[in-house]
Design a protein around this motif. Sequence first.
Motif, PDB file in Angstrom:
ATOM      1  N   GLY A   1     -13.927 -14.364  23.482  1.00  0.00           N
ATOM      2  CA  GLY A   1     -13.016 -15.207  22.742  1.00  0.00           C
ATOM      3  C   GLY A   1     -13.226 -15.181  21.247  1.00  0.00           C
ATOM      4  O   GLY A   1     -12.334 -15.525  20.481  1.00  0.00           O
ATOM      5  N   GLY A   2     -14.405 -14.762  20.807  1.00  0.00           N
ATOM      6  CA  GLY A   2     -14.691 -14.745  19.378  1.00  0.00           C
ATOM      7  C   GLY A   2     -15.490 -15.962  18.947  1.00  0.00           C
ATOM      8  O   GLY A   2     -15.535 -16.989  19.639  1.00  0.00           O
ATOM      9  N   MET A   3     -16.119 -15.862  17.797  1.00  0.00           N
ATOM     10  CA  MET A   3     -17.013 -16.917  17.332  1.00  0.00           C
ATOM     11  C   MET A   3     -16.252 -18.178  16.942  1.00  0.00           C
ATOM     12  O   MET A   3     -16.631 -19.287  17.326  1.00  0.00           O
ATOM     13  N   ILE A   4     -15.173 -18.042  16.184  1.00  0.00           N
ATOM     14  CA  ILE A   4     -14.447 -19.215  15.694  1.00  0.00           C
ATOM     15  C   ILE A   4     -13.771 -19.973  16.841  1.00  0.00           C
ATOM     16  O   ILE A   4     -13.905 -21.208  16.925  1.00  0.00           O
ATOM     17  N   PRO A   5     -13.040 -19.304  17.759  1.00  0.00           N
ATOM     18  CA  PRO A   5     -12.476 -20.058  18.892  1.00  0.00           C
ATOM     19  C   PRO A   5     -13.545 -20.742  19.738  1.00  0.00           C
ATOM     20  O   PRO A   5     -13.343 -21.867  20.200  1.00  0.00           O
ATOM     21  N   THR A   6     -14.676 -20.059  19.942  1.00  0.00           N
ATOM     22  CA  THR A   6     -15.755 -20.668  20.715  1.00  0.00           C
ATOM     23  C   THR A   6     -16.288 -21.913  20.017  1.00  0.00           C
ATOM     24  O   THR A   6     -16.535 -22.954  20.657  1.00  0.00           O
ATOM     25  N   PHE A   7     -16.471 -21.831  18.711  1.00  0.00           N
ATOM     26  CA  PHE A   7     -16.933 -22.989  17.935  1.00  0.00           C
ATOM     27  C   PHE A   7     -15.948 -24.147  18.049  1.00  0.00           C
ATOM     28  O   PHE A   7     -16.343 -25.308  18.225  1.00  0.00           O
ATOM     29  N   MET A   8     -14.646 -23.858  17.966  1.00  0.00           N
ATOM     30  CA  MET A   8     -13.632 -24.902  18.027  1.00  0.00           C
ATOM     31  C   MET A   8     -13.604 -25.571  19.400  1.00  0.00           C
ATOM     32  O   MET A   8     -13.454 -26.790  19.510  1.00  0.00           O
ATOM     33  N   VAL A   9     -13.769 -24.774  20.458  1.00  0.00           N
ATOM     34  CA  VAL A   9     -13.775 -25.333  21.812  1.00  0.00           C
ATOM     35  C   VAL A   9     -14.988 -26.232  22.028  1.00  0.00           C
ATOM     36  O   VAL A   9     -14.880 -27.349  22.546  1.00  0.00           O
ATOM     37  N   LEU A  10     -16.152 -25.763  21.625  1.00  0.00           N
ATOM     38  CA  LEU A  10     -17.368 -26.562  21.797  1.00  0.00           C
ATOM     39  C   LEU A  10     -17.302 -27.852  20.989  1.00  0.00           C
ATOM     40  O   LEU A  10     -17.740 -28.912  21.456  1.00  0.00           O
TER      41      LEU A  10
ATOM     42  N   ILE B   1     -25.839 -21.827  14.170  1.00  0.00           N
ATOM     43  CA  ILE B   1     -24.437 -22.227  14.064  1.00  0.00           C
ATOM     44  C   ILE B   1     -24.192 -23.601  14.695  1.00  0.00           C
ATOM     45  O   ILE B   1     -23.516 -24.455  14.109  1.00  0.00           O
ATOM     46  N   TYR B   2     -24.740 -23.833  15.878  1.00  0.00           N
ATOM     47  CA  TYR B   2     -24.357 -25.001  16.672  1.00  0.00           C
ATOM     48  C   TYR B   2     -25.317 -26.178  16.567  1.00  0.00           C
ATOM     49  O   TYR B   2     -25.018 -27.250  17.092  1.00  0.00           O
ATOM     50  N   LEU B   3     -26.466 -26.009  15.922  1.00  0.00           N
ATOM     51  CA  LEU B   3     -27.403 -27.120  15.754  1.00  0.00           C
ATOM     52  C   LEU B   3     -27.404 -27.567  14.294  1.00  0.00           C
ATOM     53  O   LEU B   3     -27.490 -26.742  13.387  1.00  0.00           O
ATOM     54  N   GLN B   4     -27.312 -28.880  14.091  1.00  0.00           N
ATOM     55  CA  GLN B   4     -27.250 -29.432  12.744  1.00  0.00           C
ATOM     56  C   GLN B   4     -28.409 -30.377  12.445  1.00  0.00           C
ATOM     57  O   GLN B   4     -28.878 -30.456  11.314  1.00  0.00           O
ATOM     58  N   THR B   5     -28.901 -31.076  13.458  1.00  0.00           N
ATOM     59  CA  THR B   5     -29.989 -32.031  13.269  1.00  0.00           C
ATOM     60  C   THR B   5     -31.330 -31.301  13.173  1.00  0.00           C
ATOM     61  O   THR B   5     -31.670 -30.533  14.091  1.00  0.00           O
ATOM     62  N   PRO B   6     -32.109 -31.486  12.097  1.00  0.00           N
ATOM     63  CA  PRO B   6     -33.390 -30.766  11.952  1.00  0.00           C
ATOM     64  C   PRO B   6     -34.359 -31.001  13.109  1.00  0.00           C
ATOM     65  O   PRO B   6     -35.138 -30.113  13.445  1.00  0.00           O
TER      66      PRO B   6
END
Length: 304
Positions: free
Chosen positions: A134-143, A227-232
Amino acid sequence: MAKTKIIKRDARGVKMSLGYRITDVIIYALMGCVGIITLLPFLYIAAGSFATDRELTERAFFIIPRVWSLNAYKYSINNGNILLGLKNSFILTLFGTVVNMVLSTTFAYPLSKKHFKGRNFFLNMVIVTMLFSGGMIPTFMVLRAYGLYDSYWALILIGAISPFNMIIIKNFFQELPMELEEAAYMDGASEFRTFLTIILPLSKPVLASISLFYAVGYWNDYFNAMIYLQTPSKYTVQIMLRNIVLKASAISDIMMDYYDQNGAPPDKAVKMATTLIATVPILVIYPFVQKFFTKGVMVGAVKG
């Protein structure tokens, strides 16, 4: 008195000729050289992590440092949250591998049955996913739409089933004798009970091998975690390694309280120490699955 002629034989009892024995010796010697060449860089990294700045500058290669120093490890533990990263990676690797194996085995088992209706259709769908994504951007949007962003589920679900690994498991299941399943059905066992009590215990080689593949993938995963983790506090060990390496170039001798008489560790030694800390835990697993590894992959790789 007649002399007894000694005939060399291999493990299968087959007579070994002189040429065969010479070839065997050459192969073992070459493989030994390859093994040593492969091991030397790891030994250099291990030695360099204990070395001082002067020794790393003066000596191009060594496997035993002249002066031993733990400063690189002190810096990694005190300033890099490496222990927190190891904990997070261990949790992610353990839980993710369990999820992957449960889904992969339960998907592979029905596909290993030639009488299963729609078997070819589902196999073709699996193969399609190996060629397209599906690609990186669509996968990011779905998650993100499902609220999985900044959670370990985002790292697990995007690769919950590896098509390649699932096909290996399926082929291994196909090689098991059908008579065992038929005997279980005659005794009144259901499909699920047959799968749990007969198929899985007989599939330890492939299960151990594929589990290792999944575990190493989770442990070494850097891009998805970035890409998917934001909290240190949720960062895995690979993200922690990146942060430590970036900070290592700014190490100052002002922080002398942390170190011994050798002063602040060089950034090169810090990189080596963090690499060793992140590599050793996953290497410890290999001796326990080594005896299953070759059998599991080779038998599961047979086309069925």
